[in-house]
Motif scaffolding. Structure first.
Motif, short mmCIF file in Angstrom:
data_model
loop_
_atom_site.label_atom_id
_atom_site.label_comp_id
_atom_site.label_asym_id
_atom_site.label_seq_id
_atom_site.Cartn_x
_atom_site.Cartn_y
_atom_site.Cartn_z
N LYS C 44 0.83 -1.20 0.00
CA LYS C 44 0.00 0.00 0.00
C LYS C 44 0.86 1.25 0.00
O LYS C 44 0.68 2.15 -0.82
CB LYS C 44 -0.91 0.02 1.26
CG LYS C 44 -1.73 -1.23 1.45
CD LYS C 44 -2.55 -1.15 2.73
CE LYS C 44 -1.72 -1.11 4.02
NZ LYS C 44 -1.13 -2.36 4.43
N THR C 45 1.82 1.30 0.97
CA THR C 45 2.66 2.48 1.07
C THR C 45 3.44 2.69 -0.22
O THR C 45 3.57 3.81 -0.72
CB THR C 45 3.61 2.34 2.27
OG1 THR C 45 2.85 2.27 3.46
CG2 THR C 45 4.57 3.52 2.36
N THR C 46 3.95 1.60 -0.77
CA THR C 46 4.74 1.71 -1.99
C THR C 46 3.91 2.30 -3.12
O THR C 46 4.38 3.16 -3.87
CB THR C 46 5.28 0.33 -2.38
OG1 THR C 46 5.94 -0.23 -1.24
CG2 THR C 46 6.27 0.45 -3.53
N PHE C 83 2.13 11.91 6.03
CA PHE C 83 2.99 10.73 6.17
C PHE C 83 2.59 9.86 7.34
O PHE C 83 1.94 10.29 8.28
CB PHE C 83 4.45 11.18 6.33
CG PHE C 83 5.04 11.68 5.05
CD1 PHE C 83 5.78 10.84 4.25
CD2 PHE C 83 4.83 12.99 4.63
CE1 PHE C 83 6.30 11.29 3.06
CE2 PHE C 83 5.36 13.45 3.44
CZ PHE C 83 6.10 12.59 2.65
N GLN C 84 3.03 8.59 7.23
CA GLN C 84 2.64 7.58 8.21
C GLN C 84 3.01 8.01 9.63
O GLN C 84 2.24 7.81 10.55
CB GLN C 84 3.33 6.25 7.85
CG GLN C 84 2.68 5.04 8.50
CD GLN C 84 3.00 3.74 7.78
OE1 GLN C 84 3.75 3.70 6.82
NE2 GLN C 84 2.44 2.65 8.27
N ARG C 85 4.21 8.61 9.80
CA ARG C 85 4.59 9.11 11.13
C ARG C 85 4.65 10.63 11.12
O ARG C 85 5.48 11.23 11.78
CB ARG C 85 5.92 8.54 11.57
CG ARG C 85 5.92 7.04 11.79
CD ARG C 85 5.80 6.67 13.26
NE ARG C 85 5.55 5.26 13.42
CZ ARG C 85 4.35 4.68 13.33
NH1 ARG C 85 3.29 5.44 13.05
NH2 ARG C 85 4.19 3.39 13.49
N LEU C 159 -2.90 9.94 2.09
CA LEU C 159 -2.80 9.78 3.54
C LEU C 159 -2.38 8.35 3.85
O LEU C 159 -3.08 7.40 3.52
CB LEU C 159 -4.15 10.08 4.21
CG LEU C 159 -4.75 11.46 3.96
CD1 LEU C 159 -5.85 11.36 2.92
CD2 LEU C 159 -5.28 12.04 5.25
N ASP C 160 -1.22 8.21 4.48
CA ASP C 160 -0.70 6.87 4.77
C ASP C 160 -0.95 6.52 6.24
O ASP C 160 -0.24 6.99 7.12
CB ASP C 160 0.80 6.82 4.47
CG ASP C 160 1.31 5.39 4.46
OD1 ASP C 160 0.51 4.48 4.78
OD2 ASP C 160 2.49 5.19 4.15
N GLU C 161 -1.94 5.72 6.46
CA GLU C 161 -2.34 5.33 7.82
C GLU C 161 -2.27 6.52 8.77
O GLU C 161 -1.58 6.47 9.79
CB GLU C 161 -1.43 4.20 8.33
CG GLU C 161 -1.48 3.01 7.38
CD GLU C 161 -1.05 1.72 8.05
OE1 GLU C 161 -1.18 1.62 9.28
OE2 GLU C 161 -0.63 0.81 7.33
N PRO C 162 -2.99 7.58 8.45
CA PRO C 162 -2.83 8.81 9.24
C PRO C 162 -3.30 8.63 10.68
O PRO C 162 -2.90 9.38 11.54
CB PRO C 162 -3.70 9.83 8.51
CG PRO C 162 -4.70 9.02 7.78
CD PRO C 162 -4.02 7.74 7.41
MG LIG Z 1 2.76 1.28 4.97
#
Ligand SMILES: [Mg+2]
Ligand SMILES: Nc1ncnc2c1ncn2[C@@H]1O[C@H](COP(=O)(O)OP(=O)(O)OP(=O)(O)O)[C@@H](O)[C@H]1O
Lengths: 281, 259, 350
Positions: C44-46, C83-85, C159-162
């Motif tokens: 997913k992130t990729t 970003f995720q973090r 939005l990556d796992e926000p």
């Molecule tokens: Mg990811």
């Protein structure tokens, strides 16, 4: 992106090779050759200078250096650990001020501080005037090994205290509370909890004191009066006065190797300690 | 009772640490030239300080080398750290091991090794060689101070900047460098201190044409140090002490930077 | 919802010899809320990073409003990322973080001021301008990250796992806030999560991925009610997945039961998988009135309903969700409506 950034390190890699790697190889090279250093073509392979290191005279120098460094490290540890412990246990408010006061002397040129000890310790120095004035026997330690030891302890004590203090101040107060909660009195808490936890600091303190102590040539020159030459004095002499780079290089290599071995031993101790700590938990 | 023991112990230790410094300071105000003899109060040595060419020159070399080597090693070290941080595990550990050599090696070995190099390639010892030597031993400390900050930094921070429209170079200048600034500052402070304080490596690489304060003091120590040097050291020491007190007062972070 | 805004064509990404994203095709429309859903490591992130411009595809094209996006660097794309973090700039305060993108675009000072203020209001952080981002709570940092991206008025927000780092309660609140924002500003969201409930409640379209391959694209209802294969059925909610045989159109058989269903068009006696959601099984106290008979093995209270495991006479375990509990050990009957049975082509056994 990652790849482009990587390029940023390349100039420094070249720099490192020229100014860190090549010089050490030169030393290694000179230690295994003999001949005129100004005419590289004339140099030939030889272990002569290592044979010279093995002569009793020089073995004694090496032995003396390690002995003095060892003793001064031990004294630093004995004097420094309580200091670190006391500072770590003072109020947060005064803690960093105390530590700063402890480190301030480092900021005065160490040659000058050593020189000041000369004025204090010399046969007609301040201490002896004071002792004579109040009718006590004189203190005749300079020039001599005792004065050298004093100079080493004086100069390197902060390097022992600092890492131990850093480790001690990071110990979680709850761990100590847990220990007394489990019935440990102060002595038990210290020997079973604080001391083992502080070993990494002690190890790096020992390294930071032993390393400069074993290779110093200034302190022994100024306070020892040349009575007991140390390995640092020998290296200085060979490079600057005797112009025997081969012998000087061999001494440097020997010094490096012995330090590497001591550091390997110390890091072993550190590791073992951590593993045991892990098991105990 | 126990508290008293602690106090007395700390008192003795501090006396031991400060005794020679107090002696130096007191003698910088001593009229008599001979040490150990109090000849009355004077400020003559402080006045002499500004007339003495030898000392002025030594101070000049000390400060010039310190400023230049700090500047250069901070820049080069920071750039190198950025590169190293993006390398593979293997090359990174090889480079860091070599980088650590000047930190772990005794100063005297670093000093004679560099001297050997310079003489072997027929570079005359002097200001330039001393400067190079100071840069050589300073960069590793800068890298050791900057690298952890880079590792702590959120991996995606550069991407976040570019995501918002920053070009790579803008992201580097406005985001990455400020993010790792504490590491850069403590590396620079470290480099400056080490340079000012260095004697051994300068001694072997400076030759006779560039005498810095340490070398001057060493050459005097055996014959007798001019009281002007005491005056100079007292001045420098006071400046440092005041700076440290200010930093310590200003922020708790001061400790982190200085230690 | 109107024109296509993002199109992925045969997108493939490899790291070394591992294919992380495998030949993906996807079309995303303006103002759509699309969620990429799948287990950890499925790519997913990729995928998101390729759209953002942080990762170069090995094969395939990305189109943005019909134009090829591949050669355009991240900082020139009219797409922003949360970003995720979070990746907030810790050396800047809240205001400067949010203003970062606008300053690059050289927008006049008072305009920046106005837009940042408006953004702070939107994410409910008025008065936080001067705060250091390190001193914010996780949820607040999260909202700064969203504001920092939204203030640039991107056409697409990634939005990556926000909400991944937030606790359950805050996550629920933020889900609603995010949805409100998306609806009110009207931009396209491409949202990554591995939380199936989050995906189902928020999205217009859910894209289920596994091992770098898209399994199914559809509305949350489609995905939930008509999973296309065992993987989707299993990943989306709890379900009873049973290997069965399609006897003929509208008749499916397994163990010793034959059930009516609404599916047709399979070959005679074709092996299939069927899905029955636990809440679709009804229990009757008289076993003889049930299509399947079984014994209640366990009962767990789940807050709103009871989860019961019922073992049929043939030894198959069924998960059943009901609002009233049946005592352990009681012998009961179970019934399923034909339209609650989802018949799927038999895939690879999981
Ligand atoms: Mg990811
Ligand atoms: N830079 C990289 N180098 C090598 N492998 C990578 C890299 N980035 C990701 N991968 C691998 O690609 C696969 C897919 O990663 P990706 O980050 O897209 O997963 P994800 O679906 O976002 O997972 P998660 O839900 O855990 O965030 C993983 O197996 C991961 O290990």
């Amino acid at each position: 992106m990652k790849k482009t950034l990587r390029i940023l390190a390349y100039p420094y890699v070249v720099w490192m090779v020229i100014f860190i790697v090549v010089p050490l190889f030169l030393i290694l090279f000179y230690s295994f050759t003999k001949g005129d250093i100004h005419d590289i073509g004339s140099l030939e392979f030889s272990v002569e200078s290592y044979k010279k290191v093995a002569e009793p005279l020089y073995l004694k120098v090496i032995g003396d250096s390690f002995l003095l460094a060892f003793i001064s490290t031990a004294i630093c540890l004995v004097l420094g650990y309580p200091v670190a412990l006391i500072i770590a246990n003072t109020d947060q408010k005064y803690r960093s001020l105390l530590m700063m006061l402890f480190l301030v002397p480092i900021w005065m040129n160490f040659l000058l501080r050593t020189y000041a000890w000369m004025s204090l310790l010399s046969p007609n120095g301040l201490i002896n005037r004071f002792l004579t004035a109040i009718g006590l026997p004189r203190l005749e330690i300079m020039p001599g090994n005792a004065a050298v030891l004093l100079g080493m302890v004086y100069n390197f004590l902060p390097f022992m205290v600092l890492p131990i203090y850093t480790v001690l101040s990071k110990i979680d107060k709850q761990v100590l509370e847990a220990s007394s909660d489990l019935g440990g009195n102060k002595v038990v808490t210290f020997t079973r909890v604080i001391l083992p936890l502080s070993i990494p600091g002690v190890v790096s303190g020992i390294t930071m004191v032993f390393l400069p102590a074993v290779s110093t040539f200034v302190i022994s020159g100024l306070l020892g009066g040349g009575k007991t030459p140390l390995i640092g004095d020998m290296i200085e002499q060979q490079f600057l006065f005797a112009r025997n780079w081969h012998f000087g290089s061999s001494l440097s290599i020997i010094l490096m190797v012995m330090i590497l071995i001591s550091m390997a031993v110390m890091s072993r101790i550190d590791k073992n300690n951590q593993e045991e700590g892990g098991k105990a938990r | 009772m126990k508290k008293a023991v602690k106090r007395i112990y700390m008192g003795i230790i501090f006396l031991f640490l400060y005794a020679p410094i107090i002696v130096l300071i007191v003698f910088s105000f001593n009229k008599s030239k001979s040490r150990g003899q109090w000849g009355g109060f004077t400020l003559d040595w402080y006045v002499d300080l500004f007339k003495d060419r030898q000392i002025r020159e030594a101070l000049y070399f000390t400060l010039l080398v310190a400023v230049l080597s700090t500047l250069i090693s901070t820049i080069v070290g920071t750039i190198a750290a950025l590169g190293i941080n993006n390398m593979g595990k293997f090359s990174r550990s090889v480079i860091l091991n070599i980088n650590n050599l000047p930190v772990l090696n005794p100063d005297i070995v670093t000093g004679v090794a560099l001297m050997t190099l310079f003489i072997s390639v027929k570079i005359e010892l002097g200001f330039v060689t001393m400067l190079i030597a100071h840069i050589v031993f300073s960069i590793p400390y800068v890298i050791l101070a900057v690298l952890p900050k880079l590792r702590q930094m959120n991996k995606h921070i550069a991407e976040a900047a570019m995501d918002l429209g920053a070009t790579p170079s803008y992201a580097l200048r406005k985001v990455i460098i400020p993010e790792i600034a504490p590491g850069i500052i403590s590396g620079a402070l470290m480099a400056f201190t080490l340079s000012i304080d260095d004697f051994v490596i300068s001694f072997f690489t400076a030759g006779t044409s560039a005498t810095n304060l340490s070398i001057l003091i060493y050459s005097m120590a055996k014959r007798g140090v001019k009281p002007t040097i005491n005056a100079l050291s007292t001045l420098m020491f006071t400046v440092v002490l005041i700076l440290m007190l200010i930093i310590n007062k200003k922020s708790e972070k001061g400790e982190e930077i200085l230690l | 919802m109107g024109r296509n805004i993002i199109e992925l064509k045969n997108l493939t990404k490899r790291f070394g010899d591992v294919t992380v994203v495998n030949n993906i095709n996807l079309t995303i429309k303006e103002n759509e809320f699309v969620t990429l859903l799948g287990p950890s490591g499925c790519g997913k992130t990729t995928t998101l990073r390729m759209i953002g411009g942080f990762e170069e595809p090995d094969e395939g094209q990305i189109f943005f409003e019909g134009k090829l996006l591949n050669p355009i660097p991240a900082y020139k794309r009219n797409i922003n990322t949360v970003f995720q973090r979070y990746a907030l700039f810790t050396h800047m305060n809240v205001f400067e973080n949010i203003a970062f993108g606008l300053r690059i675009k050289k927008i006049p000072k008072d305009e920046i001021e106005k837009r940042v203020k408006r953004m702070l209001k939107l994410v409910d952080l008025e008065g936080f301008e001067k705060r250091n981002v390190d001193s914010l709570s996780g949820g607040q940092q999260q909202r700064v990250a969203i504001a920092r991206a939204l203030v640039n008025e991107p056409k697409v927000l990634l939005l990556d796992e926000p909400l991944g780092a937030l606790d359950l309660k805050l996550r629920k609140e933020m889900q609603i806030e995010l949805l409100d924002m998306q609806r009110s500003i009207g931009i396209t969201f491409i949202y990554v999560t591995h939380d199936q409930e989050e995906a189902l409640t928020m999205s217009d379209t859910v894209v289920v991925m596994n091992n770098g391959v898209i399994q199914q694209v559809g509305t949350p209802q489609d995905i939930y009610n008509e999973p296309i294969n065992r993987f989707v059925a299993d990943f989306i909610g709890e379900s009873n997945i049973i290997e069965a045989v399609m006897l003929e159109d509208y008749k499916v058989a397994f163990d010793d039961v034959v059930l009516d269903c609404v599916d047709k068009g399979f070959a005679k006696n074709e092996p299939v998988d069927i899905v029955i959601r636990p809440e679709d099984i009804r229990i009757v106290t008289n076993p003889d009135e049930g299509m399947i008979k079984g014994t209640v093995k366990s009962v767990i209270f789940k807050g709103v309903h009871y989860e019961m495991m019922i073992e049929s006479d043939t030894g198959r375990e069924y998960m059943v969700h009901r609002t009233i509990a049946f005592p352990v050990g009681s012998y009961v009957g179970m019934n399923v409506q034909p339209f609650d049975i989802q018949v799927m082509k038999r895939g690879d056994p999981l």
